[in-house]
Every structure is written in C-alpha cells, then in structure tokens.
Write a protein that holds these residues in place. Structure first.
Motif, PDB file in Angstrom:
ATOM      1  N   GLU A 435       0.830  -1.207   0.000  1.00 40.58           N
ATOM      2  CA  GLU A 435       0.000   0.000   0.000  1.00 40.58           C
ATOM      3  C   GLU A 435       0.869   1.264   0.000  1.00 40.58           C
ATOM      4  N   GLU A 436       1.928   1.257   0.817  1.00 40.05           N
ATOM      5  CA  GLU A 436       2.844   2.394   0.836  1.00 40.05           C
ATOM      6  C   GLU A 436       3.503   2.573  -0.532  1.00 40.05           C
ATOM      7  N   ALA A 437       3.847   1.457  -1.173  1.00 41.19           N
ATOM      8  CA  ALA A 437       4.459   1.516  -2.506  1.00 41.19           C
ATOM      9  C   ALA A 437       3.478   2.083  -3.527  1.00 41.19           C
ATOM     10  N   ALA A 438       2.242   1.588  -3.502  1.00 39.74           N
ATOM     11  CA  ALA A 438       1.230   2.059  -4.455  1.00 39.74           C
ATOM     12  C   ALA A 438       0.975   3.552  -4.286  1.00 39.74           C
ATOM     13  N   ALA A 439       0.915   4.014  -3.030  1.00 41.64           N
ATOM     14  CA  ALA A 439       0.655   5.430  -2.757  1.00 41.64           C
ATOM     15  C   ALA A 439       1.759   6.312  -3.332  1.00 41.64           C
ATOM     16  N   GLN A 440       3.012   5.898  -3.145  1.00 41.22           N
ATOM     17  CA  GLN A 440       4.119   6.669  -3.713  1.00 41.22           C
ATOM     18  C   GLN A 440       4.120   6.587  -5.236  1.00 41.22           C
ATOM     19  N   GLY A 441       3.772   5.408  -5.750  1.00 46.56           N
ATOM     20  CA  GLY A 441       3.771   5.208  -7.198  1.00 46.56           C
ATOM     21  C   GLY A 441       2.833   6.153  -7.916  1.00 46.56           C
ATOM     22  N   VAL A 442       1.617   6.289  -7.395  1.00 44.25           N
ATOM     23  CA  VAL A 442       0.636   7.145  -8.078  1.00 44.25           C
ATOM     24  C   VAL A 442       1.086   8.597  -8.052  1.00 44.25           C
ATOM     25  N   ILE A 443       1.688   9.052  -6.950  1.00 42.29           N
ATOM     26  CA  ILE A 443       2.169  10.438  -6.858  1.00 42.29           C
ATOM     27  C   ILE A 443       3.369  10.656  -7.785  1.00 42.29           C
ATOM     28  N   ALA A 444       4.295   9.702  -7.816  1.00 40.23           N
ATOM     29  CA  ALA A 444       5.465   9.829  -8.690  1.00 40.23           C
ATOM     30  C   ALA A 444       5.051   9.852 -10.155  1.00 40.23           C
ATOM     31  N   GLY A 445       4.107   8.988 -10.524  1.00 38.05           N
ATOM     32  CA  GLY A 445       3.648   8.948 -11.914  1.00 38.05           C
ATOM     33  C   GLY A 445       2.983  10.241 -12.334  1.00 38.05           C
ATOM     34  N   ILE A 446       2.126  10.782 -11.457  1.00 36.11           N
ATOM     35  CA  ILE A 446       1.454  12.054 -11.740  1.00 36.11           C
ATOM     36  C   ILE A 446       2.478  13.170 -11.930  1.00 36.11           C
ATOM     37  N   ASN A 447       3.442  13.253 -11.002  1.00 36.54           N
ATOM     38  CA  ASN A 447       4.406  14.351 -11.046  1.00 36.54           C
ATOM     39  C   ASN A 447       5.427  14.204 -12.164  1.00 36.54           C
ATOM     40  N   ALA A 448       5.759  12.965 -12.529  1.00 35.26           N
ATOM     41  CA  ALA A 448       6.642  12.765 -13.682  1.00 35.26           C
ATOM     42  C   ALA A 448       5.982  13.304 -14.946  1.00 35.26           C
ATOM     43  N   SER A 449       4.676  13.080 -15.064  1.00 40.11           N
ATOM     44  CA  SER A 449       3.922  13.584 -16.217  1.00 40.11           C
ATOM     45  C   SER A 449       3.789  15.102 -16.176  1.00 40.11           C
TER      46      SER A 449
END
Length: 712
Positions: A435-449
């Motif tokens: 869950e911690e990984a998924a939460a960081q993943g969605v934020i990183a993906g949004i901000n990379a874009s």
C-alpha cells in the motif's frame, strides 16, 4: 563520451558509469561536472534529436511491482506516452510477500490511491477471497479495510489492466545506467536525466524517469547461513543501477525484510483452530464499486493459531545458524521475523494467522511466522505449532537485504534533488508494504507527467491525506528502518477518514493533474452534492426529544427533559442509523437510504460533526505554516542574514524543507530556529513586495507626467 546510436551517427552523451570514471580519475566530481558542461552543451533530446526508430517516451517507469504499475498507469492517465520497463512481463503485479491488501492505516492509503483513480483498490475488488474491516470496535475514522487476495487472480487482473492502458507500453529489460544531460537552470539539481541504458546496451530516451525497484537494488536472499544475489526468490537483482545511483552521489542505506514459509493446505488440521469468517456484506475498496466480485458465503475463511515455548527454544538454540538475524541491517519493526519477536519479547505467545493464497491454491501463508532459519529447522519449528503438527513445508521462508536511498534526498513531489526529472517511489525510499508503494507510485507517476508538461507539482499535505503524511515523514524525517503506515502517524485522523478520501482528493486529481476519469469525477460530484443536501435536510428536521423517543423507541434518547433535537443530532446516537431515522420520518429521508454508501457516510458525518469543527481550525493553522514557502535556493550553510546553529544548518541543508511547517517537523530544529526562519521569510517577502511595487509607482508617475503634458 561518444556513443553511437542505431543510425550510426555520432552523438555526445554522458552515462553515469562514465561520470564515475571521471570522478575517480579526476580526483573529484568537480572535474566530471566541468566535463559534463563541455560535452553535453550540444546534447539535444526529443523527437528531432534521435533517429526515427530510437525509443523516446515522455515517462519511463522502471519496475513492474505495486509502485511501478501505479506510476506507469498514473502517468498514462495524465496523457503522457509512458514506457514500463520490467525484468519479466509475467511478474507484473506479483505479490512477493503476503497475499493481502489493506489493514489499519494501509486501508486509508488504498482509498486515497483509488480517489486518484489508481489501480490496486479496483483490482482487489476483483481478486479478493476474504474481505474484512479491522478496528470495528473503534470509530470509523480508524477502521481498516483489509482483504485476503488470490495471488494468481490479482496478477492476471493487474496485467490485463496494465496491458490495456492507453498510451502505456510495456517492455522487458534490465536498466543498468542512466543518461544525463545538462540541468535546467531554473530548477535545483546537478544533472538532468534524459533516458536509460539497458543491459543489452540499447538506450531509451525519456523526459522523466521513475525508479520503483523494490528490493532489487543489490538484493540478497538469506536462508540460514546461505546468501545469494536475488531481488526475490527466482529473480535476479539490479546491480548496475544500484552502482549508478551510488556513483551519482546518492546517500545509500541497507534494509532487510523477510517472508514466511509456505505450507501445504491439506496438511493443516483446521478443525482444532479458531476460524475467522469474512464480513457480510463485504465492503469494497474502490469508491466506484458497489460490491466485490464474490459473495460472502463463497469467500474462504482464515484460521488463528499461536506459537509456544518449543518454538522459542528452536529459535534460540539455532541463532548461530542465522546470519540474517546477526546482521546489523535494520528490519521491519512492525512486521518482524519470528526470531526478532522471540528475542525482543521472550516468554510470550505470538499469533500466527493461516491465510489462503487463492481460491484454487493448495498453499497456506502463515502470517506472523517470517523466518530465515535453515530449511530443515523451519520445518521442525512449524510442526511444533498447534494445527500444524503434520504440516508439510512447500517453500522455506527467507530474508531479503537490499539498498534504499535516504528519502530526505527527494522533494514532496518525489523528484530527487540531485538529478532533475528522476523520481523514486516504493521500497527504494525505505518503506515496506504494497500500500505504501502504491501510494508513492501514483504520486510519482502524476508528477513525472506534470514535469514533462512544465506544470506545478501535485503535492498532498499532511492535512489532506495519509499519502501526505507518508511522504512528509519520509522527506522530512527520513527513516533507518522499513517505514509502515499507521493511523497514529496522522495528526488529523478524524478528518482523514477512509470514507471521505474522494471528497479530499478526487477533485484535485481531476482539475490539477488530469489523472481522474470523467466517470469517477461525476461519481464523486454526485456523492458530494448528495451529502451536502442530506446534511442540510437532517439539520432542518427538528422535534422535541420526547417525540423522537416515541418515533424511535429503541434509541437511548432521554425523555426526562423535553429538548429540541435535530435529526442530525439523533443520528449521532450509536444505535440509530439512516434506515431507522427514515422509518421515523420517511417523507424527506427515505431517498437517502437507497444508496448504502451515502447512508453510511451521512451517519459518519453526523458522528464527527462537533469535533470536526475544532479540528478544521487546527488544520487551518497548520496550512498557514505550510503556505510560508522557503526559497528553494537557500544555502543554509553560508546564509548570513539569519541566526542558526551549525547543527540546525546541517539538518536544514540535508532535508531541504520547502515550507516553514516542514522545517518545524525536522528533529533537532529548535523552536528558536523556526522563529528566526519565519522572521527571515517574512522579511524576504516584504522586501520582494516592495521591489515589485517600485516599477508600478514609476509607471504611475510617468503616466501622470504624460497626462499633465497633454493637458498643458
């Protein structure tokens, strides 16, 4: 260094491996930095700069675990052409450890990921085999949605989702190096990433790169005294990329975790164990799902057993055969191995949950029995436990040791401070858990874009979500042990509930990031307006308490004094829900019971109405501190206009807080230092405002002179 591309033309590129060589031979990174400026001034990247068939994407995500899948899907949802690079496509979405999602604190993260249109909650609603809400004895603010998951089904559904996501390409490959270009002058960072180099020597160019490498960075598996390189059982570690990050100057640490053995289902005597059945009805993780895919009566039970003194004896007698326990590397405090539990809590009995791994799986996962003893001793220990006397071990438990990056080296957008457009998410930042990984993943993906589109970063504060708490803790405090989310980490638990994650984050995700679908936005908008209308209606209905007692005799409303009560006040009583209230006053209230989720959320809103008012005032105070931005280019070590101790300067220099609020949470930064920082920020702002006013005054004077001249 000159590299040839597939077209055969000469292109000037610096790889990190080359940079490291220059650092070593030149006696320092200043030589390499100088060389980068000389050789990379001519480097261009984009569709025009590479050969037509050279791969070029907006965002490249490295790793197909829980952080990687969320990051790749989020970047694609935001409109970026995205590439997901993974060692093996058939391991995308693999649950490497426990077959479950959610829990106390973790369920909150899943709801917030879902509010941003993430994947894991929807996939869990399609793949669960036992759904249960934890912490029901306490208030709904700290309930923990949890589900046992069918491993095979989850992986299938996740792969189907990823492979059918528009703008998302999946490719097998191991990343060994990063391609660097000259940094953008308006942003902090020594270098800028512009692509990756694969193990076969091929290159992929990108505007942003997200690393979600899990336990693969120099991963080492441990069973007893045996150690061999692996990111997880059966998968090779990532050596080259770990060396790349270290050579770039990232502060690298070492952590460890572990997993229990797997037991044959038919060898367990369930008849003598404590059986736990799923909830009826099952509560879905995703806001857009009314139900889960499987009925409660078709779900599988879990069983509870316990360790005993004989287990302790086996562990203590064989510590000399366990190098994982002897290692100084820190392991998870809140999900420790059985060896750690025996050493830390001697003469205690520990729970062991026997969890099914799938509907048609013949394996049982003994939650709470993570162990790294030699395989034969693991089997001996297992058979000492009640219900497992004849258990057959199919796969031994093992430990994993791996590299992670000090998370104080990343900003709240998860972009690294050292390398522009490079983002970290998941266990690479020192966290543990899907869950911690998924939460960081969605934020990183949004901000990379967003970074590709030159838009402001999407940052969630501590006052807005558990994701904000997670990222703020990591970037401000750092961690020296695997970080896990708990409700106790959040200051504003009553406001950051699982039920209202959509109202907190979905609208921001839709408007600011573009990561939320129209369907989800409309669903959240309907729920928001329905809640507002329902609360308004409940406030407008008012009777004397004696009448309410007559209408709802099963309630504990006192009839001693006849006082006016709103329907919203009546709903606060524990035994009163919307169904009961609508039977008492059917005409205006019946329609609010037709949607189960709406009725439950109205009950929760009523429960917390009075305390939420006070908490909102506290949140506003924190938000005022968060609004006071610290200049990004502050050199704390040499700044002369402010009185700070050298210790405080070092801490601020390492963490690089973006706001006064973040600075105040750094251990060792004193209240006096915060006051001085606050004074400095306000003085700087006033000075800047005064400078901005001067041109306007000059313009006004010039306009006045022209007007007077024209009149004359």
């Amino acid at each position: 260094m000159k590299l040839k591309n597939v077209a055969g033309t000469e292109r000037t590129r610096i790889r990190v491996t080359d940079l490291a060589m220059f650092c070593i031979r030149g006696g320092g990174c200043r030589v390499a930095a100088s060389l980068i400026k000389q050789h990379l001034a001519s480097v261009r990247f984009g569709g025009d700069s590479a050969a037509p068939w050279t791969p070029h994407f907006d965002v490249v995500v490295i790793g197909g675990g829980h952080a990687g899948t969320e990051a790749a899907a989020a970047a694609a949802r935001c409109g970026s052409r995205t590439l997901l690079l993974t060692h093996r496509v058939d391991t995308i979405g693999q649950m490497s450890c426990n077959p479950s999602f959610g829990g106390i604190g973790k369920g909150h993260l899943m709801r917030e990921v879902d509010a941003l249109d993430g994947l894991c909650s929807r996939i869990c609603d399609q793949s669960g085999i036992h759904y249960k809400v934890l912490n029901r004895r306490k208030g709904p603010a700290v309930w923990g949605l949890r589900a046992q998951i069918d491993r095979k089904l989850y992986k299938q559904n996740m792969q189907k989702e990823i492979l059918n996501t528009p703008l998302l390409t999946v490719q097998e490959g191991a990343v060994e190096d990063l391609i660097l270009t000259e940094p953008e002058p308006e942003h902090t960072g020594k270098y800028r990433v512009s692509g990756v180099v694969l193990a076969d020597g091929s290159t992929v160019y990108a505007e942003s790169v997200v690393l979600t490498t899990g336990t693969f960075l120099r991963g080492m598996i441990v069973i007893g005294l045996e150690m061999h390189p692996a990111g997880r059982l059966g998968d090779q570690p990532s050596i080259g990329l770990a060396q790349t990050l270290e050579k770039l100057g990232f502060v690298v640490g070492r952590l460890k975790t572990g997993t229990p053995p797997r037991i044959a289902k038919e060898s367990v005597n369930f008849s003598i164990l404590n059986k736990q059945t799923p909830d009826n009805p099952s509560i879905p993780f995703s806001f857009i799902n009314q139900t889960v895919w499987i009925k409660p009566e078709d779900q599988l039970p879990c069983y509870l057993t316990h360790t005993n003194p004989r287990v302790d004896e086996i562990v203590l007698e064989n510590l000399h055969l366990n190098c994982h326990v002897k290692e100084t590397t820190r392991g998870p405090r809140y999900c420790p191995s059985i060896e750690s539990k025996v050493l830390r809590f001697p003469n205690r009995v520990h729970q062991v949950w026997l969890e099914p791994e799938g509907m048609d799986s013949d394996l049982i996962y003994p939650q709470g029995l993570s162990v790294t003893l030699p395989a034969e001793l693991q089997e001996k220990m297992i058979t000492c436990i009640r219900g497992l006397e004849n258990a057959k071990m199919i796969q031994p438990g093992y430990g994993v040791q791996y590299d992670y990056m000090d998370p104080r080296q990343i900003s709240p957008s998860l972009e690294t401070r050292l390398v522009q457009r490079l983002f970290f998410a998941g266990q690479i930042n020192g966290t543990t858990g899907y869950e911690e990984a998924a939460a960081q993943g969605v934020i990183a993906g949004i901000n990379a874009s967003l970074r590709v589109r030159h838009k402001p970063p999407f940052v969630i504060s501590r006052t807005e979500g558990y994701i904000g708490v997670l990222i703020d803790d990591l970037t401000t405090l750092g961690t020296n042990e695997p970080y896990r989310m708990f409700t106790s980490r959040a200051e504003f638990r009553l406001s950051l509930r699982p039920d209202n994650a959509d109202s907190r984050l979905t609208f921001r995700g839709y408007k600011e990031a573009g990561c939320v679908s129209q369907q989800r936005y409309e669903r959240a908008s309907w729920m928001k307006s329905s809640l507002e209308e329902g609360i308004s209606m409940l406030k407008s209905i008012e009777f004397l308490s004696t009448k309410w007692k007559n209408l709802i005799p099963e309630s504990s409303i006192s009839s001693g004094k006849s006082l006016p009560l709103r329907a919203l006040d009546v709903l606060k009583y524990e035994e009163v829900d919307m169904e009961l209230l609508a039977r008492a006053v059917p005409e205006p209230l019946k329609k609010y019971t037709q949607c189960r989720e709406l009725a439950e959320r109205l009950k929760i809103e009523a429960t917390y109405e009075s305390v939420l008012f006070h908490q909102q005032q506290e949140i506003k105070e924190v938000q005022r501190d968060e609004a006071l931005q610290l200049p990004k280019d502050l050199d704390y070590l040499t700044l002369k206009d402010i009185s700070l101790s050298y210790e405080v300067r070092e801490k601020l220099h390492l963490s690089r807080p973006q706001t006064i609020g973040a600075a105040s949470r750094i251990p060792g930064v004193t209240a006096a230092a915060i006051v001085n920082l606050l004074r400095f920020v306000k003085t700087t702002q006033q000075r800047q405002a005064a400078m901005n006013r001067v041109p306007k005054i000059d313009q006004q004077l010039r306009d006045t002179d022209r007007l007077e001249e024209s009149q004359l």
